[in-house]
Design a protein around this motif. Structure first.
Motif, PDB file in Angstrom:
ATOM      1  N   GLN A  36       0.840  -1.177   0.000  1.00 27.01           N
ATOM      2  CA  GLN A  36       0.000   0.000   0.000  1.00 27.01           C
ATOM      3  C   GLN A  36       0.878   1.232   0.000  1.00 27.01           C
ATOM      4  N   SER A  37       0.357   2.265  -0.625  1.00 28.35           N
ATOM      5  CA  SER A  37       1.099   3.514  -0.639  1.00 28.35           C
ATOM      6  C   SER A  37       0.161   4.610  -0.174  1.00 28.35           C
ATOM      7  N   ALA A  38       0.753   5.667   0.357  1.00 31.24           N
ATOM      8  CA  ALA A  38      -0.079   6.768   0.836  1.00 31.24           C
ATOM      9  C   ALA A  38      -0.930   7.327  -0.291  1.00 31.24           C
ATOM     10  N   GLU A  39      -0.416   7.166  -1.496  1.00 31.58           N
ATOM     11  CA  GLU A  39      -1.105   7.754  -2.629  1.00 31.58           C
ATOM     12  C   GLU A  39      -2.401   7.025  -2.973  1.00 31.58           C
ATOM     13  N   ASP A  40      -2.511   5.765  -2.551  1.00 30.89           N
ATOM     14  CA  ASP A  40      -3.720   5.007  -2.853  1.00 30.89           C
ATOM     15  C   ASP A  40      -4.962   5.767  -2.413  1.00 30.89           C
ATOM     16  N   TYR A  41      -4.807   6.551  -1.355  1.00 23.33           N
ATOM     17  CA  TYR A  41      -5.979   7.211  -0.800  1.00 23.33           C
ATOM     18  C   TYR A  41      -6.147   8.625  -1.335  1.00 23.33           C
ATOM     19  N   SER A  42      -5.157   9.123  -2.058  1.00 22.53           N
ATOM     20  CA  SER A  42      -5.364  10.449  -2.647  1.00 22.53           C
ATOM     21  C   SER A  42      -5.826  10.348  -4.091  1.00 22.53           C
ATOM     22  N   GLN A  43      -5.697   9.164  -4.689  1.00 25.17           N
ATOM     23  CA  GLN A  43      -6.209   9.009  -6.048  1.00 25.17           C
ATOM     24  C   GLN A  43      -7.594   8.356  -6.000  1.00 25.17           C
ATOM     25  N   ARG A  44      -8.270   8.426  -7.122  1.00 29.38           N
ATOM     26  CA  ARG A  44      -9.586   7.775  -7.193  1.00 29.38           C
ATOM     27  C   ARG A  44      -9.427   6.279  -6.940  1.00 29.38           C
ATOM     28  N   PHE A  45     -10.503   5.663  -6.448  1.00 33.22           N
ATOM     29  CA  PHE A  45     -10.344   4.286  -6.023  1.00 33.22           C
ATOM     30  C   PHE A  45     -10.041   3.332  -7.174  1.00 33.22           C
TER      31      PHE A  45
END
Lengths: 408, 547
Positions: B296-305
């Motif tokens: 998991q990366s922090a970016e997973d939650y800033s991009q669309r699902f």
């Protein structure tokens, strides 16, 4: 602590021993590993009948010379090499051939198996058994019967489009089965299943070379625009059990392929009343074979066939925008199809082999009755009543309606 | 909470005392003897500064301020400690000397952080940490003024976990700064910090951080206990702690997550995990960690699902390519040539025609060469980076092929595995993959796909045996939890991930038998619980233990 004579603690010696034991499987590794540059990849195999029993099996292996095909250091030699081995059994012949090859003959990529007509007439049962048993060969290799010439010749003909003749043959078969009709893919396992059909047998594609056979195996063959010798797919070889009985050509072969539901597209011609022909492309045809067999001794076989066609050539002044004209043509197309099926059935009866699957239809309909008649099915097959229901529909006339000749 | 913190400091001090002379020591009544003792203890180090002063009207009371230059904030020391002391002490000196420290603390000193230390070691460690100790003649206690300061690297972008979109600040070496970075994102009174000193020589501050009500009490207790058990001379990096508190040491797989990113720490704290901050390193430990977390990366939650799902799938694929790429190639070419399409096989055959080594040796050579290149790339000075990459690319890319030592396809396979290793967001998982790759290479060279399959079975079995603070490493796949799938392989939209529910609430909703499978945060393993109970009994026995 317990110690043995040499002073090593028992526990440690046990550990040492089990470590050695654990390493043992590694010693057995690699026994069947073969580097790629130790392999000779066989692309096609020809099986001929030798003159005597001592060399009954004459196996010819078409081996790919990979450097000639895709390497940078091609020497300008032939892209494949042919090695022949003889023996009393297939396995012996294979071993025999290995004396001539510098590398392991690897059968994992055999795409084509050609059996000579002579052998096919004698029976291919034993060959099929080997092909099924051997772990290296694949059941998806295509089977061919060489028509009227040694199978070896077909493995040693240079071809234009694929440097590997076996691949060329495969591609030829695929093209013709898609465009023109009655040849279709016949793989090893399908042949084996065909042999097992009671009273019937498989149909296998024929193959032959035409033209100058003398120089077929040399590059000279390709130096002219029209190749001197051409490898071509021909009619269907009809089998009874594992023995070749006869060759099917033209409309008979087409009818047979239709009955086996193996036709994708084929041209169908109807004679024009003013002379000449009107051509259709039949792009869909579905055949269902059913049976009425309350009394299995007197079965009625019903062949239902429905087709869809497109007008391809209409060099006449007929009015194609008139539904009645089209309907009239459909009827004649239907008659044509019916004729083909009849020819196919007649020929199957003449050869005495139910390769068109009437027996199967009967078995599906009345399994108990089939058990009673299957031993003398050959006789029933020759005499049983056959009803053909054909229906052809002309869906469109391609890019034009009427010909420009109509408005003249 | 403050009580906790004190007890932590005390235990650290105890450890140091044990080292010094085995008994608790106090300061001497005589100021000069105390000063001599301190000087002697640190070996008359030149950076220890003693400033002697006299308080009150002449002759005044002898006093001294002791601090380490470089570790203290000079302005703070001059203005609010020394200045204040000299100015405000005058009227206090009439009081008895015994009461003086308390009076000074209450009425004279102007620094925000100050306390009275009675213990010798406590004083010494405070000085060594950058605080200033004020000693009075005739007094056995010292006043500790919080004057820690000095130079630190400023907050900058994290170097190991980059994102395209997301916060750009990363942790630094100062633990106070790091705590502030977390606090700034999590303004909740439920955030709990417990500080302790670990390392008998380094006396490193280690802070245990969790959110009360989110992290399970069992988990926090277990982490605390394991941390207290750590006996080590030095803690220079969180890796020292990680290795000593993880569940199983003989495994290539990391069972504790580490990050440089405050936002990741906050996210994990709110998922019920515990963070361990170590002074002197920007890498913060997060536990318990399961396998999927490393993808998991922090970016997973800033991009669309949907995009996040694609990125995740790519990462898992790249891990598979990383561990199996070269071995599958070896297995295919030396054992299972029939599985390749004929045309490809002919290509490979032609390439291999004049190559001197077996495919296995070829693969080993290239993989090792690639490891050389990577190691060189990481360690070398930036200035010569270009040279190495050019030479490396040339050597690996074309020269070996032209020289006929290696087949071009091998270069492709190795390059692909190399790139795949960079696609995994967690560096420690990527190096685990790099190591496992060699094991699979060996298996494939000996047994082909049979070996690879056996290797995979062993690997999965091993991963199943792993626990991270009681959580099965492969959860929520093994044991399977459907709820847990929401944020593992996939990343479902936020509204589907139980908004507004704390992990404990979610856990409580589950039937007892399934509680261990709620995802990353769950009930602890039975063994740990048993330990907890035993501890509780022991604590009940002597409850007069100082808080």
């Amino acid at each position: 602590m317990n110690r043995n004579r040499r002073g090593i603690p028992v526990r440690r010696s046990l550990l040492l021993f089990s470590a050695l034991l654990a390493l043992m499987p590694l010693l057995t590794g690699c026994w069947d590993s073969v580097e790629l540059n130790r392999r000779a990849i066989v692309s096609g195999v020809a099986i001929d009948r030798g003159e005597t029993e001592a060399d009954k099996y004459v196996l010819s292996f078409q081996v790919i010379v990979s450097e000639e095909i895709s390497g940078e250091k091609a020497r300008g030699i032939a892209p494949v090499a042919l090695y022949t081995g003889r023996g009393r059994t297939m396995f012996e012949a294979l071993a025999n051939a290995s004396r001539q090859t510098a590398r392991f003959l690897s059968l994992g990529h055999v795409r084509v198996l050609v059996i000579s007509e002579k052998f096919a007439r004698e029976g291919i049962r034993d060959i099929m058994d080997v092909l099924e048993r051997e772990s290296d060969t694949r059941l998806t290799s295509l089977m061919f019967i060489s028509k009227g010439q040694p199978a070896k010749d077909l493995m040693s003909t240079m071809t234009v489009f694929s440097k590997i003749p076996a691949n060329d043959l495969v591609e030829k078969l695929e093209t013709t089965s898609k465009q023109f009709g009655y040849n279709y893919r016949m793989e090893v396992d399908e042949v084996i299943r065909g042999i097992q059909i009671r009273g019937g047998g498989p149909t296998i594609n024929g193959v032959q070379t035409t033209g100058d056979k003398e120089n077929a195996g040399s590059n000279d063959n390709l130096k002219t625009i029209a190749p001197k010798a051409i490898l071509r797919v021909t009619g269907l070889a009809a089998f009874k059990d594992d023995k070749l009985k006869g060759w099917l050509e033209g409309e008979t072969a087409l009818g047979t392929a239709l009955l086996q539901n193996q036709v994708k597209e084929f041209p169908s011609l109807v004679e024009d009343r003013e002379g000449g022909y009107i051509a259709f492309n039949v792009y869909q045809s579905t055949v269902k074979i059913a049976a009425k067999a309350k009394d299995p001794e007197h079965p009625l076989i019903i062949v239902n066939i429905s087709q869809q066609a497109a007008l391809k050539e209409g060099p006449s002044t007929l009015d194609y925008s008139d539904p009645e004209v089209i309907e009239g043509l459909s009827d004649r197309l239907t008659a044509e199809t019916k004729n083909m099926i009849q020819l196919a059935v007649q020929e199957a009866r003449r050869l005495g082999s139910d390769y068109i699957g009437f027996g199967e239809a009967l078995r599906r309909e009345n399994p108990r009755g089939w058990n009673r008649v299957k031993d003398h099915w050959e006789e029933l097959f020759k005499t049983c009543e056959v009803k053909i229901n054909a229906d052809a529909v002309i869906r469109h006339t391609d890019m034009r309606g009427n010909s420009f000749q109509v408005n003249k | 909470m403050t009580a906790r913190r004190d007890s932590g400091t005390q235990s650290g001090a105890k450890a140091a005392g044990a080292r010094a002379d085995g008994a608790e020591r106090r300061l001497s009544l005589d100021l000069h003897e105390s000063l001599r003792n301190i000087q002697a203890e640190v070996g008359y180090s030149p950076d220890i500064k003693v400033r002697e002063i006299r308080l009150g009207p002449a002759p005044g009371i002898q006093a001294a301020a002791v601090h380490l230059s470089g570790l203290t904030d000079a302005q703070l020391l001059n203005e609010f400690v020394m200045g204040a002391l000299l100015q405000n002490a005058e009227e206090l000196t009439d009081n008895p000397v015994d009461e003086l420290p308390k009076l000074l603390l209450g009425r004279a000193l102007e620094v925000g952080e100050a306390a009275i230390a009675e213990d010798w070691n406590e004083t010494l460690i405070a000085v060594l940490s950058g605080d200033t100790a004020i000693l009075l003649d005739g007094c056995t206690v010292a006043i500790i003024c919080g004057t820690r300061g000095g130079e630190w690297r400023s907050v900058s972008e994290p170097t190991s976990q980059l994102v395209v979109r997301g916060p750009k600040d990363g942790f630094v070496e100062s633990i106070a700064t790091n705590i502030s970075l977390v606090r700034r994102r999590l303004r909740s009174p439920k955030l709990r910090l417990e500080s302790m000193k670990i390392g008998t020589e380094t006396q490193t501050t280690v802070v245990l951080m969790y959110v009360k009500g989110f992290a399970s009490d069992d988990l926090v207790g277990e982490v605390r206990k394991r941390l207290e058990k750590v006996a080590i001379d030095e803690v220079l990096e969180s890796g020292f702690i990680e290795e000593l508190i993880q569940d199983k040491t003989i495994t290539p797989f990391p069972t504790i997550y580490n990050t440089e990113r405050p936002d990741v720490v906050v996210g994990n704290l709110l998922e019920g995990r515990v963070a361990i901050l170590v002074d002197g390193t920007p890498f913060v430990l997060i536990l318990p960690a399961v396998f999927t977390q490393f993808f998991q990366s922090a970016e997973d939650y800033s991009q669309r699902f949907d995009i996040a799902i694609l990125m995740r799938v790519v990462r898992y694929l790249s891990f598979i390519v990383l561990i199996l790429g070269p071995s599958v190639y070896i297995a295919l070419t030396t054992y299972h040539y029939e599985m390749l399409p004929t045309t490809l096989l002919i290509n490979l055959l032609a390439q291999r025609e004049n190559v001197p080594f077996p495919a296995f040796v070829e693969a080993m050579l290239m993989e090792i060469a690639f490891e050389f290149l990577r190691e060189a790339g990481v360690r070398m000075p930036r200035v010569i980076g270009q040279t190495v990459s050019v030479v490396g690319a040339l050597i690996l890319g074309s020269a070996v092929v032209e020289a006929g030592i290696i087949t071009p396809i091998m270069v492709i396979v190795v390059a692909l595995t190399g790139i795949a290793s960079f696609a995994i967001p967690a560096y420690n998982m990527a190096i685990a993959g790099r190591l496992i790759r060699f094991a699979f290479l060996l298996l494939a060279g000996m047994f082909g796909f049979y070996g690879i399959t056996l290797g995979l079975i062993v690997m999965i079995a091993h991963m199943n045996s792993l626990r991270s603070f009681g959580i099965p490493y492969l959860s929520p796949f093994v044991p399977l939890s459907v709820r847990g799938q929401k944020d593992t392989l996939l990343r479902l939209p936020m509204w589907m991930m139980n908004p507004g529910k704390s992990p404990q609430q979610m856990r409580a909703e589950l039937p007892k038998s399934m509680q261990i499978t709620t995802g990353h945060e769950a009930v602890l393993s039975p063994a740990i619980k048993k330990n907890e109970e035993m501890d509780r009994k022991r604590e009940g026995g002597n409850s007069n233990e100082p808080e």
